[in-house]
Write a protein that holds these residues in place. Structure first.
Motif, PDB file in Angstrom:
ATOM      1  N   PHE A  22      -7.092  -2.911  13.384  1.00  0.00           N
ATOM      2  CA  PHE A  22      -6.510  -3.617  14.523  1.00  0.00           C
ATOM      3  C   PHE A  22      -5.074  -4.063  14.244  1.00  0.00           C
ATOM      4  N   ASP A  23      -4.815  -4.490  13.003  1.00  0.00           N
ATOM      5  CA  ASP A  23      -3.458  -4.959  12.691  1.00  0.00           C
ATOM      6  C   ASP A  23      -2.704  -3.994  11.776  1.00  0.00           C
ATOM      7  N   PHE A  24      -3.182  -2.746  11.728  1.00  0.00           N
ATOM      8  CA  PHE A  24      -2.553  -1.763  10.845  1.00  0.00           C
ATOM      9  C   PHE A  24      -1.081  -1.558  11.171  1.00  0.00           C
ATOM     10  N   ASP A  25      -0.735  -1.666  12.436  1.00  0.00           N
ATOM     11  CA  ASP A  25       0.671  -1.477  12.817  1.00  0.00           C
ATOM     12  C   ASP A  25       1.567  -2.610  12.340  1.00  0.00           C
ATOM     13  N   GLN A  26       0.963  -3.705  11.836  1.00  0.00           N
ATOM     14  CA  GLN A  26       1.733  -4.818  11.285  1.00  0.00           C
ATOM     15  C   GLN A  26       1.890  -4.726   9.768  1.00  0.00           C
ATOM     16  N   TRP A  27       1.238  -3.747   9.163  1.00  0.00           N
ATOM     17  CA  TRP A  27       1.371  -3.560   7.714  1.00  0.00           C
ATOM     18  C   TRP A  27       2.794  -3.105   7.395  1.00  0.00           C
ATOM     19  N   LYS A  28       3.153  -3.264   6.149  1.00  0.00           N
ATOM     20  CA  LYS A  28       4.456  -2.787   5.693  1.00  0.00           C
ATOM     21  C   LYS A  28       4.476  -1.263   5.684  1.00  0.00           C
ATOM     22  N   GLU A  29       5.385  -0.658   6.420  1.00  0.00           N
ATOM     23  CA  GLU A  29       5.573   0.792   6.466  1.00  0.00           C
ATOM     24  C   GLU A  29       4.272   1.559   6.776  1.00  0.00           C
ATOM     25  N   PRO A  30       3.654   1.285   7.921  1.00  0.00           N
ATOM     26  CA  PRO A  30       2.393   1.973   8.240  1.00  0.00           C
ATOM     27  C   PRO A  30       2.530   3.489   8.352  1.00  0.00           C
ATOM     28  N   GLN A  31       3.677   3.966   8.830  1.00  0.00           N
ATOM     29  CA  GLN A  31       3.852   5.410   8.938  1.00  0.00           C
ATOM     30  C   GLN A  31       3.870   6.073   7.569  1.00  0.00           C
ATOM     31  N   ARG A  32       4.494   5.418   6.603  1.00  0.00           N
ATOM     32  CA  ARG A  32       4.530   5.972   5.248  1.00  0.00           C
ATOM     33  C   ARG A  32       3.141   5.972   4.627  1.00  0.00           C
ATOM     34  N   ILE A  33       2.320   4.985   4.991  1.00  0.00           N
ATOM     35  CA  ILE A  33       0.935   4.967   4.518  1.00  0.00           C
ATOM     36  C   ILE A  33       0.194   6.190   5.064  1.00  0.00           C
ATOM     37  N   MET A  34       0.318   6.410   6.367  1.00  0.00           N
ATOM     38  CA  MET A  34      -0.376   7.536   6.991  1.00  0.00           C
ATOM     39  C   MET A  34       0.109   8.873   6.459  1.00  0.00           C
ATOM     40  N   ASP A  35       1.389   8.956   6.134  1.00  0.00           N
ATOM     41  CA  ASP A  35       1.933  10.208   5.594  1.00  0.00           C
ATOM     42  C   ASP A  35       1.421  10.495   4.186  1.00  0.00           C
ATOM     43  N   ALA A  36       0.960   9.446   3.500  1.00  0.00           N
ATOM     44  CA  ALA A  36       0.608   9.581   2.081  1.00  0.00           C
ATOM     45  C   ALA A  36      -0.888   9.713   1.833  1.00  0.00           C
ATOM     46  N   THR A  90       0.810  -1.211   0.000  1.00  0.00           N
ATOM     47  CA  THR A  90       0.000   0.000   0.000  1.00  0.00           C
ATOM     48  C   THR A  90       0.845   1.264   0.000  1.00  0.00           C
ATOM     49  N   TYR A  91       1.910   1.288   0.781  1.00  0.00           N
ATOM     50  CA  TYR A  91       2.709   2.512   0.862  1.00  0.00           C
ATOM     51  C   TYR A  91       3.323   2.870  -0.491  1.00  0.00           C
ATOM     52  N   ARG A  92       3.756   1.850  -1.251  1.00  0.00           N
ATOM     53  CA  ARG A  92       4.317   2.101  -2.588  1.00  0.00           C
ATOM     54  C   ARG A  92       3.250   2.681  -3.511  1.00  0.00           C
ATOM     55  N   THR A  93       2.068   2.090  -3.453  1.00  0.00           N
ATOM     56  CA  THR A  93       0.970   2.555  -4.305  1.00  0.00           C
ATOM     57  C   THR A  93       0.635   4.009  -4.020  1.00  0.00           C
ATOM     58  N   LEU A  94       0.486   4.347  -2.752  1.00  0.00           N
ATOM     59  CA  LEU A  94       0.117   5.709  -2.375  1.00  0.00           C
ATOM     60  C   LEU A  94       1.204   6.719  -2.715  1.00  0.00           C
ATOM     61  N   TYR A 153      -7.764   9.341  -0.142  1.00  0.00           N
ATOM     62  CA  TYR A 153      -8.461   8.787   1.011  1.00  0.00           C
ATOM     63  C   TYR A 153      -8.476   7.267   0.853  1.00  0.00           C
ATOM     64  N   PHE A 154      -7.731   6.587   1.709  1.00  0.00           N
ATOM     65  CA  PHE A 154      -7.587   5.136   1.586  1.00  0.00           C
ATOM     66  C   PHE A 154      -8.618   4.451   2.481  1.00  0.00           C
ATOM     67  N   ILE A 155      -9.496   3.656   1.874  1.00  0.00           N
ATOM     68  CA  ILE A 155     -10.663   3.076   2.549  1.00  0.00           C
ATOM     69  C   ILE A 155     -10.347   1.651   3.007  1.00  0.00           C
ATOM     70  N   ILE A 156     -10.517   1.404   4.311  1.00  0.00           N
ATOM     71  CA  ILE A 156     -10.293   0.063   4.855  1.00  0.00           C
ATOM     72  C   ILE A 156     -11.446  -0.307   5.784  1.00  0.00           C
ATOM     73  N   GLY A 157     -11.530  -1.598   6.118  1.00  0.00           N
ATOM     74  CA  GLY A 157     -12.509  -2.065   7.093  1.00  0.00           C
ATOM     75  C   GLY A 157     -11.973  -1.935   8.500  1.00  0.00           C
ATOM     76  N   ALA A 158     -12.874  -1.981   9.466  1.00  0.00           N
ATOM     77  CA  ALA A 158     -12.481  -1.833  10.865  1.00  0.00           C
ATOM     78  C   ALA A 158     -11.483  -2.908  11.288  1.00  0.00           C
ATOM     79  N   ASP A 159     -11.640  -4.128  10.768  1.00  0.00           N
ATOM     80  CA  ASP A 159     -10.725  -5.212  11.133  1.00  0.00           C
ATOM     81  C   ASP A 159      -9.278  -4.854  10.806  1.00  0.00           C
ATOM     82  N   SER A 160      -9.083  -4.162   9.698  1.00  0.00           N
ATOM     83  CA  SER A 160      -7.729  -3.821   9.269  1.00  0.00           C
ATOM     84  C   SER A 160      -7.065  -2.815  10.200  1.00  0.00           C
TER      85      SER A 160
END
Length: 212
Positions: free
Chosen positions: A112-126, A86-90, A103-110
């Motif tokens: 919970f484990d968002f901090d386990q995604w690849k480069e979550p900070q870069r996702i939030m920055d983008a 996701t971070y590369r795409t954004l 605006y990146f749309i996800i479900g509530a379940d995601s």
């Protein structure tokens, strides 16, 4: 700035729950467009035996959104050279469209484990994160997690107000394999495409006529 939503997924198959999420985000956040973005090679879904091909998944997305002027398919993640992150795409989208906020749309379940995604900070920055609520999650727990993630990643996270439809592509595939009808779980055009191409019915992948 333009405002574009991104709804990603394998869409195997795309169903009405996906479409309702995209439509709700479009209206609540006054978006100019929503990109429906099939993932070509997601890291967490490598075993795709018995699933639709990339082309078939894209065909179903096109069929599902046909006639909706503010939905558009994006093939950015249908790559040939490796995993889709996701971070590369954004970051790619931001470089290509500096006049646009995503605006990146996800479900509530995601969430919970968002901090386990690849480069979550870069996702939030983008992007700005849009999270759909679910009835199965206690509202107080969800709100607390939302605030935790905002502070943890110093980003903008919105709550998406949308009807909760407990539908998953996996469940629909299982229904089809068990010769159950998925009509009304998917659009008529996707329902016809699945039947015509014999998707999810087993290894023969042949069209099986039967009464609904």
């Amino acid at each position: 700035m333009k405002k574009i939503g991104i709804l990603g997924g394998t869409f195997d198959p795309i169903h009405i729950g996906h479409l309702i999420l995209g439509e709700a985000a479009y209206r609540q956040f006054h978006l100019d467009m929503v990109y429906i973005m099939p993932a070509g090679n997601p890291p967490h879904k490598q075993n795709r035996k018995g699933r639709a091909t990339d082309r078939q998944r894209c065909d179903m997305v096109r069929a599902a959104i046909d006639g909706n002027p503010h939905f558009r398919i994006s093939l950015l993640e249908m790559n040939e050279d490796g995993y889709s992150y996701t971070y590369r795409t954004l970051e790619t989208l931001n470089a290509q469209h500096p006049d646009t906020r995503f605006y990146f749309i996800i479900g509530a379940d995601s969430l919970f484990d968002f901090d386990q995604w690849k480069e979550p900070q870069r996702i939030m920055d983008a992007c700005e994160l849009v999270v759909a609520t679910r009835n199965q999650i206690d509202p107080a727990v969800f709100d607390a997690l939302l605030e935790t993630r905002k502070k943890q990643f110093r980003g903008i996270i919105h709550k998406l107000d949308t009807p909760n439809l407990d539908i998953s592509s996996r469940h629909l595939r299982n229904m089809i394999a068990n010769h159950e009808s998925v009509r009304y779980y998917v659009t008529d055009s996707v329902y016809e495409y699945i039947n015509k191409n014999g998707l999810y019915r087993g290894e023969t992948n042949e069209f099986e006529k039967r009464q609904d």
